[in-house]
Design a protein around this motif. Sequence first.
Motif, PDB file in Angstrom:
ATOM      1  N   VAL A  36     -54.917 -30.698  -6.400  1.00 48.83           N
ATOM      2  CA  VAL A  36     -55.916 -31.720  -6.709  1.00 48.83           C
ATOM      3  C   VAL A  36     -55.706 -32.873  -5.737  1.00 48.83           C
ATOM      4  O   VAL A  36     -54.616 -33.028  -5.184  1.00 48.83           O
ATOM      5  N   PRO A  37     -56.727 -33.707  -5.524  1.00 49.27           N
ATOM      6  CA  PRO A  37     -56.520 -34.858  -4.635  1.00 49.27           C
ATOM      7  C   PRO A  37     -55.424 -35.771  -5.200  1.00 49.27           C
ATOM      8  O   PRO A  37     -55.428 -36.085  -6.393  1.00 49.27           O
ATOM      9  N   PRO A  38     -54.467 -36.184  -4.381  1.00 49.66           N
ATOM     10  CA  PRO A  38     -53.345 -36.980  -4.880  1.00 49.66           C
ATOM     11  C   PRO A  38     -53.760 -38.300  -5.513  1.00 49.66           C
ATOM     12  O   PRO A  38     -53.089 -38.790  -6.415  1.00 49.66           O
ATOM     13  N   GLN A  39     -54.879 -38.881  -5.076  1.00 51.03           N
ATOM     14  CA  GLN A  39     -55.283 -40.180  -5.614  1.00 51.03           C
ATOM     15  C   GLN A  39     -55.743 -40.103  -7.078  1.00 51.03           C
ATOM     16  O   GLN A  39     -55.842 -41.129  -7.732  1.00 51.03           O
ATOM     17  N   VAL A  40     -55.997 -38.899  -7.613  1.00 46.30           N
ATOM     18  CA  VAL A  40     -56.430 -38.792  -9.009  1.00 46.30           C
ATOM     19  C   VAL A  40     -55.261 -38.538  -9.959  1.00 46.30           C
ATOM     20  O   VAL A  40     -55.450 -38.546 -11.176  1.00 46.30           O
ATOM     21  N   VAL A  41     -54.069 -38.326  -9.423  1.00 44.62           N
ATOM     22  CA  VAL A  41     -52.889 -38.068 -10.252  1.00 44.62           C
ATOM     23  C   VAL A  41     -52.314 -39.388 -10.751  1.00 44.62           C
ATOM     24  O   VAL A  41     -52.073 -40.303  -9.974  1.00 44.62           O
ATOM     25  N   LYS A  42     -52.136 -39.496 -12.049  1.00 39.54           N
ATOM     26  CA  LYS A  42     -51.546 -40.678 -12.682  1.00 39.54           C
ATOM     27  C   LYS A  42     -50.395 -40.223 -13.576  1.00 39.54           C
ATOM     28  O   LYS A  42     -50.579 -39.381 -14.450  1.00 39.54           O
ATOM     29  N   ASN A  43     -49.210 -40.746 -13.334  1.00 37.94           N
ATOM     30  CA  ASN A  43     -48.019 -40.410 -14.123  1.00 37.94           C
ATOM     31  C   ASN A  43     -47.767 -38.906 -14.172  1.00 37.94           C
ATOM     32  O   ASN A  43     -47.380 -38.365 -15.203  1.00 37.94           O
ATOM     33  N   GLY A  44     -48.011 -38.222 -13.058  1.00 40.97           N
ATOM     34  CA  GLY A  44     -47.741 -36.792 -12.979  1.00 40.97           C
ATOM     35  C   GLY A  44     -48.776 -35.924 -13.665  1.00 40.97           C
ATOM     36  O   GLY A  44     -48.594 -34.713 -13.759  1.00 40.97           O
ATOM     37  N   GLN A  45     -49.853 -36.526 -14.155  1.00 41.43           N
ATOM     38  CA  GLN A  45     -50.900 -35.764 -14.833  1.00 41.43           C
ATOM     39  C   GLN A  45     -52.257 -36.140 -14.261  1.00 41.43           C
ATOM     40  O   GLN A  45     -52.414 -37.176 -13.628  1.00 41.43           O
ATOM     41  N   VAL A  46     -53.230 -35.289 -14.513  1.00 39.27           N
ATOM     42  CA  VAL A  46     -54.599 -35.575 -14.091  1.00 39.27           C
ATOM     43  C   VAL A  46     -55.544 -35.073 -15.175  1.00 39.27           C
ATOM     44  O   VAL A  46     -55.306 -34.031 -15.786  1.00 39.27           O
ATOM     45  N   VAL A  47     -56.581 -35.856 -15.443  1.00 40.98           N
ATOM     46  CA  VAL A  47     -57.646 -35.463 -16.363  1.00 40.98           C
ATOM     47  C   VAL A  47     -58.869 -35.152 -15.514  1.00 40.98           C
ATOM     48  O   VAL A  47     -59.275 -35.959 -14.679  1.00 40.98           O
ATOM     49  N   LEU A  48     -59.435 -33.957 -15.713  1.00 40.70           N
ATOM     50  CA  LEU A  48     -60.570 -33.514 -14.913  1.00 40.70           C
ATOM     51  C   LEU A  48     -61.749 -33.143 -15.806  1.00 40.70           C
ATOM     52  O   LEU A  48     -61.578 -32.487 -16.841  1.00 40.70           O
ATOM     53  N   ASN A  49     -62.926 -33.562 -15.378  1.00 41.73           N
ATOM     54  CA  ASN A  49     -64.172 -33.247 -16.052  1.00 41.73           C
ATOM     55  C   ASN A  49     -64.620 -31.865 -15.588  1.00 41.73           C
ATOM     56  O   ASN A  49     -64.816 -31.650 -14.397  1.00 41.73           O
ATOM     57  N   LEU A  50     -64.787 -30.914 -16.522  1.00 37.65           N
ATOM     58  CA  LEU A  50     -65.208 -29.562 -16.168  1.00 37.65           C
ATOM     59  C   LEU A  50     -66.668 -29.295 -16.511  1.00 37.65           C
ATOM     60  O   LEU A  50     -67.093 -28.138 -16.523  1.00 37.65           O
ATOM     61  N   ALA A  51     -67.449 -30.332 -16.787  1.00 36.35           N
ATOM     62  CA  ALA A  51     -68.864 -30.131 -17.107  1.00 36.35           C
ATOM     63  C   ALA A  51     -69.559 -29.483 -15.922  1.00 36.35           C
ATOM     64  O   ALA A  51     -69.241 -29.768 -14.760  1.00 36.35           O
ATOM     65  N   MET A  52     -70.541 -28.650 -16.195  1.00 35.66           N
ATOM     66  CA  MET A  52     -71.255 -27.955 -15.129  1.00 35.66           C
ATOM     67  C   MET A  52     -71.945 -28.930 -14.180  1.00 35.66           C
ATOM     68  O   MET A  52     -72.134 -28.624 -13.009  1.00 35.66           O
ATOM     69  N   ARG A  53     -72.296 -30.118 -14.638  1.00 30.03           N
ATOM     70  CA  ARG A  53     -72.923 -31.110 -13.766  1.00 30.03           C
ATOM     71  C   ARG A  53     -71.898 -31.791 -12.853  1.00 30.03           C
ATOM     72  O   ARG A  53     -72.266 -32.462 -11.904  1.00 30.03           O
ATOM     73  N   ALA A  54     -70.611 -31.613 -13.125  1.00 32.50           N
ATOM     74  CA  ALA A  54     -69.559 -32.280 -12.356  1.00 32.50           C
ATOM     75  C   ALA A  54     -68.818 -31.353 -11.406  1.00 32.50           C
ATOM     76  O   ALA A  54     -68.116 -31.828 -10.519  1.00 32.50           O
ATOM     77  N   VAL A  55     -68.957 -30.037 -11.604  1.00 28.12           N
ATOM     78  CA  VAL A  55     -68.225 -29.077 -10.770  1.00 28.12           C
ATOM     79  C   VAL A  55     -69.166 -27.984 -10.286  1.00 28.12           C
ATOM     80  O   VAL A  55     -70.257 -27.801 -10.827  1.00 28.12           O
ATOM     81  N   ALA A  56     -68.725 -27.254  -9.287  1.00 27.97           N
ATOM     82  CA  ALA A  56     -69.458 -26.084  -8.794  1.00 27.97           C
ATOM     83  C   ALA A  56     -68.496 -24.913  -8.711  1.00 27.97           C
ATOM     84  O   ALA A  56     -67.298 -25.088  -8.490  1.00 27.97           O
ATOM     85  N   ASN A  57     -69.024 -23.725  -8.892  1.00 25.06           N
ATOM     86  CA  ASN A  57     -68.252 -22.480  -8.769  1.00 25.06           C
ATOM     87  C   ASN A  57     -67.043 -22.450  -9.699  1.00 25.06           C
ATOM     88  O   ASN A  57     -65.966 -21.994  -9.311  1.00 25.06           O
ATOM     89  N   LEU A  58     -67.208 -22.904 -10.926  1.00 25.51           N
ATOM     90  CA  LEU A  58     -66.103 -22.899 -11.885  1.00 25.51           C
ATOM     91  C   LEU A  58     -65.712 -21.470 -12.233  1.00 25.51           C
ATOM     92  O   LEU A  58     -66.556 -20.644 -12.569  1.00 25.51           O
ATOM     93  N   ASP A  59     -64.414 -21.181 -12.129  1.00 25.66           N
ATOM     94  CA  ASP A  59     -63.867 -19.879 -12.492  1.00 25.66           C
ATOM     95  C   ASP A  59     -62.667 -20.113 -13.396  1.00 25.66           C
ATOM     96  O   ASP A  59     -61.639 -20.640 -12.953  1.00 25.66           O
ATOM     97  N   LEU A  60     -62.812 -19.738 -14.666  1.00 26.04           N
ATOM     98  CA  LEU A  60     -61.717 -19.847 -15.633  1.00 26.04           C
ATOM     99  C   LEU A  60     -61.039 -18.480 -15.707  1.00 26.04           C
ATOM    100  O   LEU A  60     -61.294 -17.691 -16.617  1.00 26.04           O
ATOM    101  N   GLY A  61     -60.194 -18.195 -14.743  1.00 20.21           N
ATOM    102  CA  GLY A  61     -59.546 -16.887 -14.650  1.00 20.21           C
ATOM    103  C   GLY A  61     -58.294 -16.791 -15.515  1.00 20.21           C
ATOM    104  O   GLY A  61     -57.905 -17.737 -16.196  1.00 20.21           O
ATOM    105  N   ASN A  62     -57.652 -15.637 -15.467  1.00 22.55           N
ATOM    106  CA  ASN A  62     -56.436 -15.414 -16.247  1.00 22.55           C
ATOM    107  C   ASN A  62     -55.220 -16.116 -15.658  1.00 22.55           C
ATOM    108  O   ASN A  62     -54.292 -16.461 -16.387  1.00 22.55           O
ATOM    109  N   GLU A  63     -55.207 -16.324 -14.347  1.00 27.74           N
ATOM    110  CA  GLU A  63     -54.075 -16.975 -13.691  1.00 27.74           C
ATOM    111  C   GLU A  63     -54.426 -18.353 -13.151  1.00 27.74           C
ATOM    112  O   GLU A  63     -53.552 -19.216 -13.085  1.00 27.74           O
TER     113      GLU A  63
END
Length: 140
Positions: A36-63
Amino acid sequence: MSSNRPYLLRAIYDWITDNNLTPYILVDAAREGVRVPPQVVKNGQVVLNLAMRAVANLDLGNEWISFQARFSGVSHSILIPVHSVLALYAQENGQGMMFPADEGGDPPTPEPPSDDTPPPDTPETDDKPRKGAPFLRVVK
């Protein structure tokens, strides 16, 4: 026996989106393989919006969870090993599921998915700082 985490992630994601809510994931950004981009990491964690309007080519795979998103107008390919996801919840009401931080250590890192696709023209993700920690409820 394989981990149930990817199956639970897909089910909770579907439940959140079927209810017209915004899915967010909390990721342990210090785990091996997280890209992930380093500037979005806060305290070793990151919160990401997975809404279809916010991402493209989302793949929720097994790994891996993979997608493209824009941060400050710049498109990035995001890679998240499934074992690094700490929670998946609806932004509007905090309902979702937390996952154990450690399932006996990091599993061997599989080969990440190929990054052949060009970055899409997607809307920016909601990367504004949040007030307080996410509120989660136990789903039974």
